[in-house]
Motif scaffolding. Sequence first.
Motif, short mmCIF file in Angstrom:
data_model
loop_
_atom_site.label_atom_id
_atom_site.label_comp_id
_atom_site.label_asym_id
_atom_site.label_seq_id
_atom_site.Cartn_x
_atom_site.Cartn_y
_atom_site.Cartn_z
N GLN A 51 -0.86 -1.08 -4.39
CA GLN A 51 -2.20 -0.72 -3.95
C GLN A 51 -2.18 0.76 -3.56
N ILE A 100 -3.60 4.14 -2.39
CA ILE A 100 -4.68 4.79 -1.68
C ILE A 100 -4.59 6.28 -2.00
N HIS A 158 -8.07 2.44 -3.62
CA HIS A 158 -8.99 3.09 -2.70
C HIS A 158 -8.83 4.59 -2.89
N CYS A 159 -9.84 5.38 -2.56
CA CYS A 159 -9.69 6.83 -2.55
C CYS A 159 -10.54 7.41 -1.44
N HIS A 214 0.84 -1.19 0.00
CA HIS A 214 0.00 0.00 0.00
C HIS A 214 0.88 1.25 0.00
N LEU A 264 0.28 5.75 -0.13
CA LEU A 264 -0.71 6.83 -0.05
C LEU A 264 -0.27 7.96 -0.97
N ILE A 322 -7.88 0.67 6.13
CA ILE A 322 -7.59 -0.06 4.88
C ILE A 322 -6.41 -1.01 5.05
N VAL A 375 -6.85 5.30 6.30
CA VAL A 375 -5.66 4.56 5.88
C VAL A 375 -5.38 3.41 6.84
#
Length: 328
Positions: free
Chosen positions: A170, A172, A191-192, A146, A148, A207, A204
């Motif tokens: 992944q 975000i 994801h958003c 992940h 961000l 997730i 976050v």
Amino acid sequence: MKSKAIRIDRNGGPEELKLVEVDVGEPGPGEIRVRHHAVGLNFIDTYQRSGLYKLPMPLQLGMEAAGVVEAVGEGVSHLKQGDRVAYASQPPGAYCELRVMPARCVCRLPDAIDFETGAAMMLKGLTAQYLLKKTLPAEGLEPGDHILFHAAAGGVGLIACQWAKALGLQLIGTAGSDAKCQLALDHGAAHCINYSTGNFVEKVKEITGGKGVKVVYDSVGKDTWQGSLDCLRPLGLLAVFGNGSGPVPPIDLGLLAGKGSLYMTRPTLFTHLATRESTQAMANDLFEVVGSGAVKIPIDQRYKLEDVQQAHRDLEARKTTGCTILTL
């Protein structure tokens, strides 16, 4: 030889952007003369206009464009007259029809990529390249990790969403509305988070099962950097690469220790474009991923050169998504 250009004589708001006529001469050693077909608009342009980034006056703005080489100066071997080209380059000066400029950061544009795409993608696409490929946490990034990415519906963000997905990451994203979040999701974000209606730190953690992310790419700055640190797992990296809400204030390094031996960096694109070789290697990577179709360049706004004041107003008001170009 005359050219229309956009110039400022002092720092200030969009009203300082003036349409002028300038003389354009012959290229000197290491230079080319290029006639633009389209010009890219970037948030850094507003920093230079406002004075957040100080530059000598008068100043012709613009950091990226695409067009055709009209003349080549002594010592330039990688370009010739008639070449289709695109660039992200210093010094500024792309807001114009015609300019003489250093050849070092100018790259031949593949025939499969049109001028508007070339103008829209160089600064933002090369930024996404150095972030995802070169600005990495100590433990590296692996498929499934992940990350961000703030402002995921912006020009850099939508390119990063697609590129991250191609790399198996992944991503975000964060954005300021449900519509912008959907745009990021449509471009590959896993994801958003709508930061106007929810706490992105809490989301976050939810997730990632409480672990946090290995790296945060933050172009917002002042309003997000503290929350960004709270999203990181131990040994994570915060890369602040822009100041959309203002610069990050001085920080106590003990903060990084207390949150898990975190890393923090303030990278710039032009450090990575310091040599002809690095520029071409990064551009080749960008051309390949765009040419393959894995990354599409979303041009969501077009303004005429003479309407650049409105373009700056819309950009600063967060009314734009994806990439914005000036047409000639």
